[in-house]
Motif scaffolding. Structure first.
Motif, PDB file in Angstrom:
ATOM      1  N   THR A 161       0.823  -1.205   0.000  1.00  0.00           N
ATOM      2  CA  THR A 161       0.000   0.000   0.000  1.00  0.00           C
ATOM      3  C   THR A 161       0.857   1.255   0.000  1.00  0.00           C
ATOM      4  N   ALA A 195       2.277   1.800  -3.461  1.00  0.00           N
ATOM      5  CA  ALA A 195       1.268   2.296  -4.403  1.00  0.00           C
ATOM      6  C   ALA A 195       0.959   3.762  -4.151  1.00  0.00           C
ATOM      7  N   GLN A 196       0.860   4.157  -2.893  1.00  0.00           N
ATOM      8  CA  GLN A 196       0.594   5.558  -2.581  1.00  0.00           C
ATOM      9  C   GLN A 196       1.780   6.439  -2.932  1.00  0.00           C
ATOM     10  N   MET A 206      -0.985   6.721  -6.480  1.00  0.00           N
ATOM     11  CA  MET A 206      -2.279   6.058  -6.627  1.00  0.00           C
ATOM     12  C   MET A 206      -3.184   6.436  -5.465  1.00  0.00           C
ATOM     13  N   HIS A 216      -6.429   5.974  -2.759  1.00  0.00           N
ATOM     14  CA  HIS A 216      -6.745   4.864  -1.860  1.00  0.00           C
ATOM     15  C   HIS A 216      -7.645   3.837  -2.547  1.00  0.00           C
ATOM     16  N   THR A 225      -5.606   1.937  -5.159  1.00  0.00           N
ATOM     17  CA  THR A 225      -4.686   1.023  -4.474  1.00  0.00           C
ATOM     18  C   THR A 225      -5.406  -0.219  -3.992  1.00  0.00           C
ATOM     19  N   VAL A 245      -4.114  -3.199  -6.236  1.00  0.00           N
ATOM     20  CA  VAL A 245      -2.956  -3.752  -5.532  1.00  0.00           C
ATOM     21  C   VAL A 245      -3.371  -4.692  -4.408  1.00  0.00           C
TER      22      VAL A 245
END
Length: 311
Positions: A185, A188-189, A193, A195, A198, A202
């Protein structure tokens, strides 16, 4: 002055070869006794049913009866729809449960607490008998009608099974989401990306390997739980076989027929669950275990090769 004696004999003499170990297999008398007792009980059970007053010919006669097949179709249909409602709402509840908003997480916790804490049979009866409390349903300006016409047996069965299943699926999805490493996470952030993206691209794909196995079990369990919808007068497999049994006088035989259909349906779902689990296990194991069909092919090829070598 002391002299050390060589126990192996004079220098240059080869040491004696070790004796072969004679392995004596352990005799498991308990296994043989339990096997004999189990077989004896099984034979006794089969003999009791064979000699009992059971009209076994009635089972194949009504196996493909129109009313029974209608019950099978309705059972499959209500199972699929209830699981769709349960999975969709369960994912939403799992995300709410993991939310940092205390109001959202509390609402999800209260939903799960209520629907897991009360029997599904009671929930079905509550939905079906709400007409005693609410005489009309008024969703202005969308819909307005009498509750007895609105809450059909199908809708009562769908709400009772689907909303109850959502509570269990919420915990399954929550466990799957929490099984994904937090670094995924964070990465991805870090890439910018959102929330939602993600979670969708992901977290959930990686959580599926944890979510799928218990979801398959819940699907099979839902198929069997649909037998409770007889309480709301929905025409399912059990309702159909009970009706046919009363009309034909073969009540017990039709229950055996219903059990046979449930076994067939659950077996088909079990095969589907196996291949679905195998699909999502591709990223966790290097070599996937051989499927039953692949094992059969290997056995046939090895048998042919042996025959060719023997010839």
């Amino acid at each position: 002055m002391t002299t050390k004696l060589d126990k192996t004999g004079p220098v240059g003499t080869p040491s004696p070869a070790p004796e072969n170990i004679k392995a004596i297999p352990v005799r498991h008398y308990g296994r043989w006794i339990s096997a004999v007792v189990t077989i004896a009980l099984l034979v006794t059970l089969v003999y009791a049913f064979a000699k009992g007053d059971v009209n076994w010919a009635a089972i194949p006669d009504y196996f493909f009866d129109q009313e029974v097949l209608k019950g099978v179709r309705n059972t499959i249909w209500i199972t699929i729809l209830s699981m769709v409602v349960g999975v969709a709402l369960g994912v939403v509840l799992a995300v709410m449960r993991l939310s940092k908003n205390p109001v959202t997480s509390s609402i999800a916790w209260g939903y799960i607490w209520f629907f897991r804490g009360t029997p599904v049979y009671v929930q079905l009866l509550v939905w079906f008998n709400l007409g005693l409390v609410f005489h009309y349903i008024n969703i202005m300006p969308i819909y307005k009608d009498e509750w007895s016409d609105f809450m059909t047996p199908f809708l009562a069965a769908l709400l009772g099974l689907g909303l109850n299943e959502a509570a269990y699926m919420a915990e399954i999805c929550r466990a799957g989401i929490q099984s994904v490493d937090e670094g995924q996470t964070e990465a991805a952030q870090a890439l910018g990306m959102s929330h939602t993206k993600t979670l969708r691209r992901v977290v959930l794909p990686q959580a599926m390997r944890v979510i799928v196995p218990p979801t398959g079990n819940e699907f099979i369990n839902m198929l069997k739980t649909t037998s409770l919808v007889i309480a709301v007068q929905y025409w399912d497999l059990l309702q159909a076989t009970s009706e046919v049994g009363q009309n034909s006088g073969a009540t017990a035989e039709m229950l055996f027929l219903a059990a046979a259909w449930y076994l067939i349906l659950t077996s088909v779902l079990s095969v589907g669950q196996y291949y679905l689990e195998r699909y999502y296990a591709r990223g966790t194991t290097r070599n996937l275990p051989a499927t039953p069909l692949q094992r059969i092919r290997v056995s046939l090829l090895s048998g042919r090769n042996r025959q060719g070598m023997g010839a």
